[in-house]
Design an enzyme around this catalytic site. Structure first.
Site, PDB file in Angstrom:
ATOM      1  N   ALA A 244       4.949   2.489   0.228  1.00 37.96           N
ATOM      2  CA  ALA A 244       5.779   1.315  -0.006  1.00 37.96           C
ATOM      3  C   ALA A 244       5.790   1.014  -1.492  1.00 37.96           C
ATOM      4  CB  ALA A 244       5.241   0.118   0.773  1.00 37.96           C
ATOM      5  N   LYS A 245       6.915   0.414  -1.912  1.00 40.25           N
ATOM      6  CA  LYS A 245       7.057   0.088  -3.337  1.00 40.25           C
ATOM      7  C   LYS A 245       5.890  -0.753  -3.815  1.00 40.25           C
ATOM      8  CE  LYS A 245      12.016   0.054  -2.899  1.00 40.25           C
ATOM      9  NZ  LYS A 245      13.128  -0.764  -2.458  1.00 40.25           N
ATOM     10  N   ARG A 246       5.492  -1.712  -2.976  1.00 43.33           N
ATOM     11  CA  ARG A 246       4.472  -2.668  -3.429  1.00 43.33           C
ATOM     12  C   ARG A 246       3.107  -2.010  -3.619  1.00 43.33           C
ATOM     13  NH1 ARG A 246       5.850  -3.774   1.614  1.00 43.33           N
ATOM     14  NH2 ARG A 246       4.296  -3.433   3.255  1.00 43.33           N
TER      15      ARG A 246
END
Ligand code: GLU
Length: 273
Positions: A244-246
């Site tokens: 995930a980007k985060r």
């Protein structure tokens, strides 16, 4: 996977693409015949033009080619509004004035499941609700799930990976089709656009299997064609977590700057040449 199928990759320009996106894009591009790219950028607070540019650049670098023009959702709010009007005129939507706090309080009072809207605004007097809307009170538009299902009856879809599936949209309650801050929602835009663009095979991560239950419902309500589906597995990191980007998953850009070739990155994304 299906010869001649029309597929698409539909990222949101909210960050740089990572290996999970590369997997989804390559999966879509190799699953059919015609391959489309669509930018799902309705959330102006999170999308940024530099990420759009990066999507084009990174996908080209990866060796992907798509049909032009690219559909950019933020340019089509009038079309999404027209769909909402049609559903509203059939009394399938209702305005919801609840705040997050209102919903949390109602859910805990009813001991209901936290992710299902408890239906507070469904029972509002339509005349009074219309007055509040006309006065400019912030509101979302929710689908009246029971009414919608009464129109369509039971629904199914065919998934090339998971087999035939029976839809259970009730499990998601009266979903939001237009948000307070964005006059449309993912469910509405994605389903409208897949129909408009003639997508015949929808490919996406298996985390969106339940979303497809809602999409089949919207297709049935609007008379849109039913595509085939392929919900693929998600690429995971060394600890088994989805990328995930985060979580700062390695971006395609970082891999490229570290000297990886497109063929190496395609292999890392699960598509060796
Ligand atoms: N914009 C959605 C995403 O980035 C697309 C999912 C879909 O293919 O429907 O996850």
């Amino acid at each position: 996977m299906i010869q001649g199928a029309v597929t698409r990759f539909a990222p949101s320009p909210t960050g740089l693409l990572h290996l999970g996106h590369a997997h989804a894009a390559l999966f879509a591009a190799r699953a059919g015949g015609r391959f489309l790219l669509r930018l799902e950028d309705i959330d102006a607070t999170r999308c940024r033009p530099e990420f759009t540019e990066a999507i084009f650049e990174d996908l080209s670098w990866l060796g992907l080619r798509w049909e032009e023009p690219v559909r950019v959702q933020s340019a089509h709010f009038a079309e999404y509004r027209a769909v909402l009007h049609r559903l509203q005129s059939r009394r399938l939507l209702y305005p919801c004035f609840c705040t997050r706090a209102d919903i949390a309080a109602a859910v805990s009072a009813q001991h209901g499941p936290a992710h299902i809207y408890p239906g507070t605004c469904r029972g509002l007097d339509p005349g009074l609700a219309a007055v509040r809307v006309a006065a400019g009170e912030a509101h979302a538009l929710r689908l009246d799930m029971a009414r919608a299902l009464a129109e369509t009856g039971p629904l199914t879809f065919q998934d090339l990976i998971h087999g035939p599936r029976r839809c259970d949209p009730t499990a998601q309650g009266d979903v939001v089709l237009a948000r307070k801050d964005i006059p449309a929602s993912y469910h509405l835009c994605v389903t409208h656009d897949d129909a408009l663009q003639g997508v015949t095979l929808v490919t996406r991560g298996e985390d969106l299997l339940e979303a497809t239950d809602i999409h089949r419902l919207l297709q049935a309500l609007m008379g849109w064609p039913e595509p085939s589906y392929a919900h693929h597995t998600l690429i995971r990191d060394g600890e088994g977590r989805r990328l995930a980007k985060r979580d700062k998953a390695p971006t395609l850009r970082a891999l490229r700057e570290a000297g990886r070739s497109p063929a190496e990155v395609r292999a890392m994304a699960g598509f060796p040449d």
